[in-house]
Each structure stands twice: as structure tokens, then as C-alpha cells.
Design a protein around this motif. Sequence first.
Motif, PDB file in Angstrom:
ATOM      1  N   PHE A 156       0.840  -1.194   0.000  1.00 52.48           N
ATOM      2  CA  PHE A 156       0.000   0.000   0.000  1.00 52.48           C
ATOM      3  C   PHE A 156       0.877   1.248   0.000  1.00 52.48           C
ATOM      4  O   PHE A 156       2.002   1.239   0.500  1.00 52.48           O
ATOM      5  CB  PHE A 156      -0.867   0.052   1.279  1.00 52.48           C
ATOM      6  CG  PHE A 156      -1.743  -1.145   1.501  1.00 52.48           C
ATOM      7  CD1 PHE A 156      -1.237  -2.312   2.063  1.00 52.48           C
ATOM      8  CD2 PHE A 156      -3.088  -1.109   1.179  1.00 52.48           C
ATOM      9  CE1 PHE A 156      -2.046  -3.415   2.286  1.00 52.48           C
ATOM     10  CE2 PHE A 156      -3.916  -2.210   1.399  1.00 52.48           C
ATOM     11  CZ  PHE A 156      -3.384  -3.362   1.951  1.00 52.48           C
TER      12      PHE A 156
ATOM     13  N   ARG B 137      -3.424   0.040  -3.525  1.00 55.81           N
ATOM     14  CA  ARG B 137      -3.126  -1.284  -3.008  1.00 55.81           C
ATOM     15  C   ARG B 137      -2.692  -2.151  -4.185  1.00 55.81           C
ATOM     16  O   ARG B 137      -3.244  -2.072  -5.268  1.00 55.81           O
ATOM     17  CB  ARG B 137      -4.373  -1.911  -2.390  1.00 55.81           C
ATOM     18  CG  ARG B 137      -4.157  -3.321  -1.870  1.00 55.81           C
ATOM     19  CD  ARG B 137      -5.447  -4.052  -1.684  1.00 55.81           C
ATOM     20  NE  ARG B 137      -6.055  -4.390  -2.963  1.00 55.81           N
ATOM     21  CZ  ARG B 137      -7.020  -5.281  -3.120  1.00 55.81           C
ATOM     22  NH1 ARG B 137      -7.496  -5.893  -2.074  1.00 55.81           N
ATOM     23  NH2 ARG B 137      -7.535  -5.526  -4.314  1.00 55.81           N
TER      24      ARG B 137
ATOM     25  N   ASN C 124      -5.315  -9.524   3.259  1.00 54.75           N
ATOM     26  CA  ASN C 124      -6.055  -8.352   2.815  1.00 54.75           C
ATOM     27  C   ASN C 124      -6.529  -7.511   3.977  1.00 54.75           C
ATOM     28  O   ASN C 124      -6.754  -6.324   3.854  1.00 54.75           O
ATOM     29  CB  ASN C 124      -7.257  -8.771   1.967  1.00 54.75           C
ATOM     30  CG  ASN C 124      -6.880  -8.859   0.518  1.00 54.75           C
ATOM     31  OD1 ASN C 124      -6.110  -8.051   0.038  1.00 54.75           O
ATOM     32  ND2 ASN C 124      -7.406  -9.844  -0.159  1.00 54.75           N
TER      33      ASN C 124
ATOM     34  N   ASP D 237     -12.338  -8.015   2.220  1.00 56.18           N
ATOM     35  CA  ASP D 237     -11.775  -7.956   0.878  1.00 56.18           C
ATOM     36  C   ASP D 237     -12.612  -8.758  -0.112  1.00 56.18           C
ATOM     37  O   ASP D 237     -13.089  -9.834   0.183  1.00 56.18           O
ATOM     38  CB  ASP D 237     -10.370  -8.547   0.895  1.00 56.18           C
ATOM     39  CG  ASP D 237      -9.818  -8.692  -0.502  1.00 56.18           C
ATOM     40  OD1 ASP D 237      -9.753  -7.664  -1.194  1.00 56.18           O
ATOM     41  OD2 ASP D 237      -9.489  -9.819  -0.895  1.00 56.18           O
TER      42      ASP D 237
ATOM     43  N   GLY E 223     -11.227  -8.756  -3.365  1.00 56.94           N
ATOM     44  CA  GLY E 223     -10.221  -8.985  -4.396  1.00 56.94           C
ATOM     45  C   GLY E 223     -10.385  -8.159  -5.648  1.00 56.94           C
ATOM     46  O   GLY E 223     -10.054  -8.614  -6.736  1.00 56.94           O
ATOM     47  N   GLN E 224     -10.869  -6.961  -5.520  1.00 57.01           N
ATOM     48  CA  GLN E 224     -11.024  -6.094  -6.685  1.00 57.01           C
ATOM     49  C   GLN E 224      -9.691  -5.418  -7.015  1.00 57.01           C
ATOM     50  O   GLN E 224      -8.677  -5.737  -6.475  1.00 57.01           O
ATOM     51  CB  GLN E 224     -12.125  -5.071  -6.403  1.00 57.01           C
ATOM     52  CG  GLN E 224     -13.489  -5.699  -6.123  1.00 57.01           C
ATOM     53  CD  GLN E 224     -13.964  -6.568  -7.265  1.00 57.01           C
ATOM     54  OE1 GLN E 224     -13.956  -6.159  -8.410  1.00 57.01           O
ATOM     55  NE2 GLN E 224     -14.378  -7.793  -6.958  1.00 57.01           N
TER      56      GLN E 224
ATOM     57  N   ASP F  15     -11.005  -3.497   0.961  1.00 61.04           N
ATOM     58  CA  ASP F  15     -10.199  -3.937   2.095  1.00 61.04           C
ATOM     59  C   ASP F  15      -9.197  -2.879   2.501  1.00 61.04           C
ATOM     60  O   ASP F  15      -8.353  -3.130   3.335  1.00 61.04           O
ATOM     61  CB  ASP F  15      -9.463  -5.232   1.755  1.00 61.04           C
ATOM     62  CG  ASP F  15      -8.497  -5.033   0.612  1.00 61.04           C
ATOM     63  OD1 ASP F  15      -7.456  -5.683   0.604  1.00 61.04           O
ATOM     64  OD2 ASP F  15      -8.791  -4.202  -0.259  1.00 61.04           O
ATOM     65  N   THR F  16      -9.292  -1.744   1.907  1.00 63.51           N
ATOM     66  CA  THR F  16      -8.363  -0.671   2.238  1.00 63.51           C
ATOM     67  C   THR F  16      -8.723  -0.076   3.579  1.00 63.51           C
ATOM     68  O   THR F  16      -9.884   0.078   3.914  1.00 63.51           O
ATOM     69  CB  THR F  16      -8.437   0.404   1.152  1.00 63.51           C
ATOM     70  OG1 THR F  16      -8.046  -0.182  -0.079  1.00 63.51           O
ATOM     71  CG2 THR F  16      -7.544   1.583   1.487  1.00 63.51           C
TER      72      THR F  16
END
Lengths: 114, 121
Positions: free
Chosen positions: A35, A50, A98, B98, B100-101, B108-109
Motif C-alpha cells: 500500500f 493497493r 487483505n 476484501d 479482491g477487486q 479492504d483498504t
Amino acid sequence: AQKVTQAQTEISVVEKEDVTLDCVYETRDTTYYLFWYKQPPSGELVFLIRRNSFDEQNEISGRYSWNFQKSTSSFNFTITASQVVDSAVYFCALSNTNAGKSTFGDGTTLTVKP
Amino acid sequence: GAGVSQSPSNKVTEKGKDVELRCDPISGHTALYWYRQSLGQGLEFLIYFQGNSAPDKSGLPSDRFSAERTGGSVSTLTIQRTQQEDSAVYLCASSLVDTGQGPYSSTDTQYFGPGTRLTVL
């Protein structure tokens, strides 16, 4: 153990110059996430990008671009035609999932002078 | 929509006192994180909550530090018997699970709050 190194503590450029912020990471995981965050003088961290370890394709978003190279364990960030508003502390971070905790670098303070 | 909020924004306390820091995550975010940022330093992970799972407390520096997350939403970080070295900005972040994009995916940020600046005199 994970580690993120941002060797450049401070960088100063003149507006319109291009600047690259380096990030080198260490991890034993085969799946991981990288990130970049921006922390302007106001203090609030802002997500920039990300990247997961399976995708080495470089990314460009406007004046920002990222160069991910697994061979050198680097995830460098380039700002093209820098602007005064780009002045901030930029953090690179690594996570082995994640979600869950991220390991942050110590940050690079970028000053863009008019 | 509303972002992550934290209160108080500033807290000054005397050594030995207990303090409570509050974090309100983004509505619907299942994951919540606490970090500490000392002056001029990077972020130090403290604790992570994900849904109903047991929290990851591996970053808590001592048993004086504890955190709770009630009802899967608001979290409180408590520091007992504060010491001068506890002085820092305490940051809270939240994220979705998440999916998974792509590289700019927000799912998930971690979205950070403005932080609480703690000063222990």
C-alpha cells in the motif's frame, strides 16, 4: 517477520519536477499486499493504492504511477510534474493478508517548493 | 458518507492516570485497527478486530493497553497508568472485507480517522 524500508527520509523538489519515492520490503509470505498512503499536514492518512503480490503490472493514475518489482522487492511511487499540494509524508505499507495488521515504513517527507 | 471519527482529538493527562480513546468506524466496516504514531515516526500496529473473531492483540506494547469493540462497531482503546512514553497520536482505521477487486479497491483498504493526540505530562 515483515519489514518496510523507505530509505529517503526527506525529499525536496521544485514544482513541476518529477520525483520518485522508494519502498523496499521484506516478507517470507508468497501472498502479500502493498500500500501507499499520503499524510498531508492536516494529519489524516489517505489511501493511494493497493497492490497484491500476484500482479506486477505497473499502475498509473493521473500524475501518480507505481512500479512494483518482485525481483528487487520494491514498490516505488513516482509523482510526475509535482505540485505544492503534493507536499506530505508518504508511507509505504505491507500486509500479509487483505485485512489484518500492516507493517509501515517510517515515511518519506516530500516538500514541493513553488 | 461519514468517515472514521475519533474522540477526543486531543488529550492531555498526568502520568499515572488512565485514559480512554474512542473510535467510530465507517458504518458497515467489519474490520477495525488501532495504530500509534510517535512524533516523526511511522505507524506502529497495536490491535485489530475483524467481525466476531478474537482480536489480534500482538501489537499492544504492554498490559497497560487494552481495547474493546462493542457490538461490532465502536471501539475504545484504554491505557492504564499512563507513562510519558505513551505520548503519541493514536490512529484508528476501518475496512470492509476484501473482495479482491482492482488496485484502487476500497473494499479492504484501511480508512483512517484523524487521530487522537495524547500528551502525558
